[in-house]
Enzyme design. Structure first.
Site, mmCIF file in Angstrom:
data_model
loop_
_atom_site.group_PDB
_atom_site.id
_atom_site.type_symbol
_atom_site.label_atom_id
_atom_site.label_comp_id
_atom_site.label_asym_id
_atom_site.label_seq_id
_atom_site.Cartn_x
_atom_site.Cartn_y
_atom_site.Cartn_z
ATOM 1 N N HIS A 1 148.012 72.828 54.690
ATOM 2 C CA HIS A 1 147.390 72.449 55.969
ATOM 3 C C HIS A 1 147.503 70.945 56.157
ATOM 4 C CE1 HIS A 1 144.915 72.648 59.479
ATOM 5 N NE2 HIS A 1 144.028 71.810 58.974
ATOM 6 N N MET B 1 151.734 80.673 61.002
ATOM 7 C CA MET B 1 150.836 80.465 62.132
ATOM 8 C C MET B 1 150.108 81.749 62.525
ATOM 9 S SD MET B 1 151.340 77.313 62.359
ATOM 10 C CE MET B 1 150.394 76.920 63.833
#
Length: 210
Positions: A120, A98
């Site tokens: 993703h 992240m």
């Protein structure tokens, strides 16, 4: 075994676990380091239990040292690249990482011939950036989409816009909770990240032999 991996994580490490379980059997590569930007990330414990060296690389101290946030992020990413280049892996895998990677990270790795790939949880061009599953769920509730998906893609400066290596579509279901959708997507991710690493390694092998 000629290929090696460095895996970047931020959370519990379920995608990392899929890679740990698959290394040596489903792809011919060894995970040589796991790096987290969060000290209490569960994935660090998973790596340690598998005997994989770990490192903690956090942005907070850079924000204290550099007054401008962009300068702090650029230096953080430059140092992250330096850590990885010491290991010189064949491939870097972002598995629940992240943090947006800056050119100060991407350029040195590109110059060293080390690709970076990312998982993703959205289809290409659909929901780039954070909270992709939640945004897809809300879009379905509003009648704007009928399916979502996941992709494994090469990392470039533009967030989640690198060339897809692998795409898996996932049908959305009426009366399904966000939590149930997240679980279904995670189950697809665990298989897809292994397949994506295989595809990236195959491409790398072709490039090296050409």
């Amino acid at each position: 075994m000629s290929h090696t991996l460095v895996v970047l994580i931020s959370g519990e490490g379920t995608n990392l676990q899929a890679l740990i379980d698959a290394q040596c059997s489903e792809f011919a590569a060894k995970i040589v380091q796991v790096i987290s930007n969060r000290q209490k990330a569960g994935g660090l414990k998973r790596a340690e239990q598998a005997g994989i060296p770990t490192a903690y690389h956090n942005l907070v101290k850079y924000k204290r040292e550099y007054p401008e946030e962009q300068e702090a992020r650029d230096q953080y990413d430059k140092d992250l690249a330096h850590i990885i280049l010491k290991t010189r892996p064949s491939l870097v895998v972002c598995a629940g990482w992240m943090h947006i990677l800056a050119p100060t990270f991407l350029k040195p790795l590109d110059e060293a011939g080390i690709p970076v790939i990312n998982l993703h949880p959205a289809l290409p061009g659909q929901f780039n950036g954070k909270d992709a599953i939640k945004r897809a769920y809300e879009a379905y509730q509003e009648g704007r989409i009928a399916k979502t998906g996941i992709m494994i893609h090469y990392v470039i400066e533009e967030v989640d816009e690198g060339e897809p290596l692998l795409v898996r579509e996932i049908e959305l279901r009426s009366r399904e909770s966000l939590e149930d959708l997240e679980q279904r997507i995670h189950q697809v991710e665990w298989r897809a990240i292994v397949e994506g690493v295989n595809l990236a390694l195959e491409r790398l092998k072709e490039k090296q032999s050409s």
